[in-house]
Design an enzyme around this catalytic site. Structure first.
Site, PDB file in Angstrom:
ATOM      1  N   HIS A 236       0.865  -1.183   0.000  1.00  0.00           N
ATOM      2  CA  HIS A 236       0.000   0.000   0.000  1.00  0.00           C
ATOM      3  C   HIS A 236       0.898   1.228   0.000  1.00  0.00           C
ATOM      4  O   HIS A 236       1.566   1.521   1.000  1.00  0.00           O
ATOM      5  CB  HIS A 236      -0.912   0.027   1.233  1.00  0.00           C
ATOM      6  N   LEU A 237       0.924   1.927  -1.122  1.00  0.00           N
ATOM      7  CA  LEU A 237       1.846   3.040  -1.330  1.00  0.00           C
ATOM      8  C   LEU A 237       1.035   4.308  -1.608  1.00  0.00           C
ATOM      9  O   LEU A 237       0.022   4.266  -2.302  1.00  0.00           O
ATOM     10  CB  LEU A 237       2.765   2.748  -2.516  1.00  0.00           C
TER      11      LEU A 237
END
Length: 501
Positions: free
Chosen positions: A435-436
């Protein structure tokens, strides 16, 4: 390398990337009468191509890199449909606390719960998100649920975007039954039915601008056979939407000389993750069923919770990723892997406080400069401690934490070694993020973001960012619905103007 010659295509709008940030935008614009061209760097595969080969499919569908220090791995999808093809199908509505923070800290006053909710609801319905029924929770999920229940912790079955899930346990390698409603089988076919074109194996190398406005993009298109060198391609368009993901969108802007006054690249944020593995006396068979489906929310700091800011979610027991996340080597590692049918695993989803940046080197290669602050490491320590406690409460024989030098934990007294261990990123067997966020974030002013609240890059007319790069911070929950919804919000406003506006 940039495209300097070759064919020239024209479109009303170019969408760079075909995942959660690109596909809904393409569908919305095409439905409004725009001539849309979607450029995707990765290959286009279908359900028939998704094989039960963990190593081969991981390499074919995804991209792996690392932070500049090498301490943390970063993962993203790299195919038509992007990360939605390889994720775990988890769906969370955008927490109100997240939107409140973005309004307060980033000047996004218009991003209220009431304004954003219609786009979240539209996505929820269009990708068929629904709470995982108890009949679909596998033994892996039940182990985590049992431990949480015995400790009195809050938790819940998570929503997933599926239709007729066959519970094969292959979400991360592409769904072979098309049950997962990824962008590949939801928004992109809708876009194509409305006239959009999708070009796979097409890497955009530069965004072209002229007189303060976007003019199109340059790209290199690979031959599907791999026998020919990439061919240059130019696309002329008055509207460009960047949705190549956090690993590429900020770097693409920087390579194009578009910095938004130095704001591009700033604010890289993650959900740092580490996995605990537990061995039980009875078989778990955690490689069957939904790969992730149940979460401990007790320690979350969103959705009404006031915890330290992490969630614990069960995750699949596939051989390669399980082996990679276990500490140690040799006979001890082999002993644990031989017990694969008896193992359960769960992942920490940490809402990092740390922030970094995306940069490029002298050759234009992206660098992801990010280091966990001491406070984040301590919260990660606590998260692993609580996860071990949950498994022990669920009658685990042993718990293996992903920290080198720790012996298997067989009771709560054994957690003292975790409490005493010096902890830095190099001590982890497997520290990663899928999750960026950030790098080209929205802001109410140039001081608070690279893009205006409507997604347009400051000072460049017609250039928008619609993927996770635009989000001003991490969400504390799996973010695909938030990314889908924000892309739909931006594209809907553009669609209302029409293709000739």
């Amino acid at each position: 390398m940039t495209a300097t010659a070759g064919p020239v295509l024209r479109a009303d709008a170019v969408v760079v990337g075909s995942g959660a940030g690109g596909a809904p935008a393409a569908a919305r614009l095409a439905a409004a009468g725009f001539e849309v061209l979607v450029l995707e760097a990765g290959p286009r595969l279908s359900a028939a191509d998704f094989q039960p080969d963990e190593a081969a499919m991981t390499a074919r569908l995804g991209r792996t890199t690392a932070t500049a220090s090498g301490a943390q791995n970063l993962y993203a999808g790299a195919c038509v449909g992007g990360s939605t093809v390889v994720n775990d199908a988890l769906c969370w509505r955008t927490p109100p606390e997240v939107l409140e923070r973005w309004r307060r800290e980033h000047g996004l006053e218009g991003l209220t719960d009431a304004a954003f909710a219609p786009f979240v609801q539209a996505v929820w319905e269009e990708i068929h998100a629904e709470t995982t029924p108890r009949s679909h929770l596998n033994r892996n999920a039940h182990r985590l649920e049992l431990g949480a229940s015995r400790l009195g912790w809050s938790g819940e079955a998570m929503a997933r975007n599926v239709r007729g899930c066959a519970r094969l346990g292959r979400c991360n390698w592409g769904c072979p039954s098309n049950a997962k409603q990824s962008a590949l089988v939801s928004y992109l076919p809708r876009a194509e039915r409305a006239g959009a074109r999708v070009l796979a194996d097409t890497q955009v190398t530069r965004v072209r601008t002229k007189a303060g406005a976007v003019a199109g993009v340059e790209a290199l298109r690979r031959d599907a056979s791999g026998q020919q060198p990439p061919a240059p391609l130019r696309v002329d368009a008055p509207l460009v939407l960047l949705a190549a993901g956090v690993l590429e969108t900020p770097a693409l802007l920087l390579r194009s000389g578009l910095t938004a006054g130095g704001a591009v690249g700033r604010g890289l944020q993650l959900h740092s993750s580490a996995i605990a593995t537990a061995r039980f006396a009875e078989p778990v068979h955690g490689y069957f069923g939904p790969t992730m489906s149940w979460a401990v929310t007790e320690f979350s700091d969103v959705n009404g919770h006031a915890g330290p800011g992490f969630m614990l979610e069960n995750t699949a027991v596939h051989p390669l990723v399980t082996a990679a996340s276990l500490p140690g080597f040799g006979a001890e590692h082999e002993r644990v892997m031989e017990a694969l049918p008896f193992l359960a695993r769960a992942v920490v989803v940490l809402r990092d406080h740390s922030q970094g940046r995306v940069a490029i080197d002298s050759e234009g290669r992206a660098r992801y400069e990010h280091a966990l602050e001491a406070s984040d490491l301590e919260r990660l320590r606590r998260a692993l401690r609580e996860l071990a406690r949950a498994y022990l409460a669920a009658d685990a024989l042993e718990v293996y934490l992903p920290v080198h030098g720790l012996a298997p934990i067989r009771d709560e007294a054994g957690l003292a070694q975790l409490d005493a261990a010096p902890l830095d990123p190099t001590r982890f067997a497997f520290l990663y993020a899928v999750h960026l966020f950030g790098g080209a974030s929205l802001g109410g002013s140039r001081a608070t973001g690279a893009c205006r609240p409507d997604g347009a890059l400051w000072d460049v007319r017609g250039l928008y960012v619609t993927d996770g790069s635009a989000l001003p911070g991490n969400t504390g929950v799996n973010p695909q619905v938030t990314i889908f919804a924000n892309a739909l919000r931006i594209a809907s406003a553009l669609a209302e103007r029409g293709p000739r506006a």
